[in-house]
Design a protein around this motif. Structure first.
Motif, PDB file in Angstrom:
ATOM      1  N   TYR A 195      70.221 -56.686  84.240  1.00 34.79           N
ATOM      2  CA  TYR A 195      70.119 -55.905  85.482  1.00 34.79           C
ATOM      3  C   TYR A 195      70.939 -54.621  85.367  1.00 34.79           C
ATOM      4  N   GLN A 196      70.283 -53.503  85.600  1.00 37.42           N
ATOM      5  CA  GLN A 196      70.959 -52.214  85.674  1.00 37.42           C
ATOM      6  C   GLN A 196      70.921 -51.764  87.135  1.00 37.42           C
ATOM      7  N   ILE A 197      72.093 -51.499  87.713  1.00 42.81           N
ATOM      8  CA  ILE A 197      72.209 -51.199  89.139  1.00 42.81           C
ATOM      9  C   ILE A 197      72.344 -49.689  89.331  1.00 42.81           C
ATOM     10  N   ILE A 255      65.676 -52.927  86.838  1.00 43.06           N
ATOM     11  CA  ILE A 255      66.388 -51.801  87.436  1.00 43.06           C
ATOM     12  C   ILE A 255      66.452 -52.062  88.933  1.00 43.06           C
ATOM     13  N   VAL A 256      67.664 -52.062  89.477  1.00 40.28           N
ATOM     14  CA  VAL A 256      67.877 -52.355  90.897  1.00 40.28           C
ATOM     15  C   VAL A 256      68.408 -51.093  91.569  1.00 40.28           C
ATOM     16  N   SER A 257      67.791 -50.707  92.680  1.00 43.33           N
ATOM     17  CA  SER A 257      68.218 -49.507  93.400  1.00 43.33           C
ATOM     18  C   SER A 257      68.373 -49.792  94.883  1.00 43.33           C
ATOM     19  N   ILE A 285      58.643 -54.720  91.945  1.00 44.29           N
ATOM     20  CA  ILE A 285      57.424 -54.244  91.281  1.00 44.29           C
ATOM     21  C   ILE A 285      57.527 -54.587  89.803  1.00 44.29           C
ATOM     22  N   CYS A 286      56.530 -55.283  89.278  1.00 43.86           N
ATOM     23  CA  CYS A 286      56.448 -55.530  87.843  1.00 43.86           C
ATOM     24  C   CYS A 286      55.630 -54.401  87.221  1.00 43.86           C
ATOM     25  N   ILE A 307      59.427 -55.921  82.556  1.00 47.44           N
ATOM     26  CA  ILE A 307      60.142 -54.820  83.216  1.00 47.44           C
ATOM     27  C   ILE A 307      59.873 -54.866  84.715  1.00 47.44           C
ATOM     28  N   PHE A 308      60.959 -54.940  85.504  1.00 46.71           N
ATOM     29  CA  PHE A 308      60.840 -55.049  86.953  1.00 46.71           C
ATOM     30  C   PHE A 308      61.688 -53.976  87.635  1.00 46.71           C
ATOM     31  N   LEU A 309      61.163 -53.454  88.736  1.00 42.99           N
ATOM     32  CA  LEU A 309      61.861 -52.463  89.555  1.00 42.99           C
ATOM     33  C   LEU A 309      62.143 -53.095  90.914  1.00 42.99           C
TER      34      LEU A 309
END
Length: 363
Positions: free
Chosen positions: A70-72, A119-121, A137-138, A170-172
């Protein structure tokens, strides 16, 4: 080679970026929410901080085989587009990696073990082919043009041979946390978890429970020592399912004992006629002292407590004076201890409050 063995040979990338305090706190609160989510799911897990990625989650503490990375990311306004996560960062000397490129490097390092790249925003992702607002979202759901954009950029940046199934992992994520209210949202989620696991009428301090767990996450997140193996990762930079379960039990059961200890200590101080300024300083220090007593595996604090008890045991027969006189005497002796001399974490009144608790053996 097993996953735990790979950790010995694959070093995390350098992370020299700076982040404002509130942004760091957002990441730590997101980690707490992830711990809550994993606990509710009932699965085994090990969540690690700032190791190969902002957050990683392994599927087991004993014999892990899969990792979620996880990248924040946070921003005040606007959205994240594909261009934002695929554009390489400009550095003084050449280009750095893109957000997605850096994240995808984990797949190259841990190919068969990578379960997902995330990626987490705090703000939503603006993807033209995805019309509705989605929390997750995948990338395999994107249209062909968007998939090709990801493929071409990552092939160029990482010099890899592309496979279409790469998009499956890959997930958003658009986090439920906000920059303005991440503390309050996390505290509410934690309270709901505690009430669901224990009796709804359980007596506990919600603010103390949140602060105790946040401080434990903060401490493990901020450890900057080099991690040489999986065992060190578990001990210094991670929280397991069992760790989190113990934290929850402590914040539900132990605060009552600490409150009773505080009341007894301050009754003793009041009866001895301690000055109001000293009482106020000790009372303020107690707020931090109780957090440390509630923490798990805080090796340095435990060393300090051991030093305090050593000083007390060696000088117990010399303590004839009033409470504050004995306190001052023990504090001066404590400052002669090497580990206390070298520390810059705990204040004078923090250490005096711990001395009082250990001296009168308040459990």
């Amino acid at each position: 080679m097993s996953l735990t063995e790979k950790f010995k040979y694959i070093s995390p990338r350098e992370n020299a970026g700076s982040m404002a305090s509130n942004r760091f706190d957002f990441q730590k609160n997101w980690a707490i929410c992830k711990l809550i989510e994993l606990t509710n799911s009932g699965v085994d897990f090990l969540l690690a901080f700032e190791y190969h990625e902002d957050i990683i989650v392994l599927d087991s503490v004993n014999n892990p085989t899969k990792i979620d990375f996880y990248q924040i990311k946070t921003k005040d306004k606007g959205t994240y587009s594909l261009s934002n996560i695929l554009t390489k960062k400009k550095l003084k000397k050449g280009d750095g990696g893109s957000i997605l490129g850096k994240l995808y490097q984990n797949k190259l390092n841990f190919d068969s073990e990578t379960k997902s790249l995330n990626i987490v925003s705090n703000n939503r992702f603006s993807i033209k082919s995805i019309k509705e607002n989605r929390l997750v979202i995948c990338c395999k759901e994107l249209d062909d043009k968007e998939k090709l954009e990801i493929e071409e950029n990552l092939k160029a940046e990482l010099s890899i041979q592309w496979l279409h199934e790469f998009l499956d992992v890959i997930f958003l994520h658009n986090s439920e946390l906000t920059i303005e209210h991440h503390n309050e949202i996390t505290k509410d989620k934690l309270n709901k978890l505690i009430e669901s696991l224990y009796h709804t009428d359980v007596k506990y301090n919600p603010s103390l429970a949140y602060r105790t767990i946040f401080d434990e996450v903060n401490r493990r997140n901020n450890i900057e020592r080099k991690i040489n193996n999986f065992e060190e990762l578990i001990h210094f930079k991670s929280i397991s399912k069992d760790d989190f379960d113990r934290m929850l039990k402590i914040v539900v059961s132990e605060p009552d004992k600490l409150k009773l200890a505080k009341n007894r200590l301050f009754d003793r101080l009041d009866n001895a006629g301690v000055s109001i300024p000293l009482r106020r300083k000790l009372s303020e220090a107690w707020k931090d002292v109780q957090i440390e007593y509630l923490s798990l595996n805080n090796d340095f604090f435990n060393q300090c407590v051991n030093s305090i008890n050593k000083v007390i045991d060696n000088n117990i027969d010399e303590l004839y004076g009033a409470v504050w006189e004995n306190l001052d005497k023990l504090y001066v002796l404590l400052l002669q201890q090497k580990e206390i001399q070298n520390q810059k974490i705990y204040t004078e009144y923090f250490l005096k409050m711990v001395i009082l608790k250990e001296l009168y053996n308040e459990e």
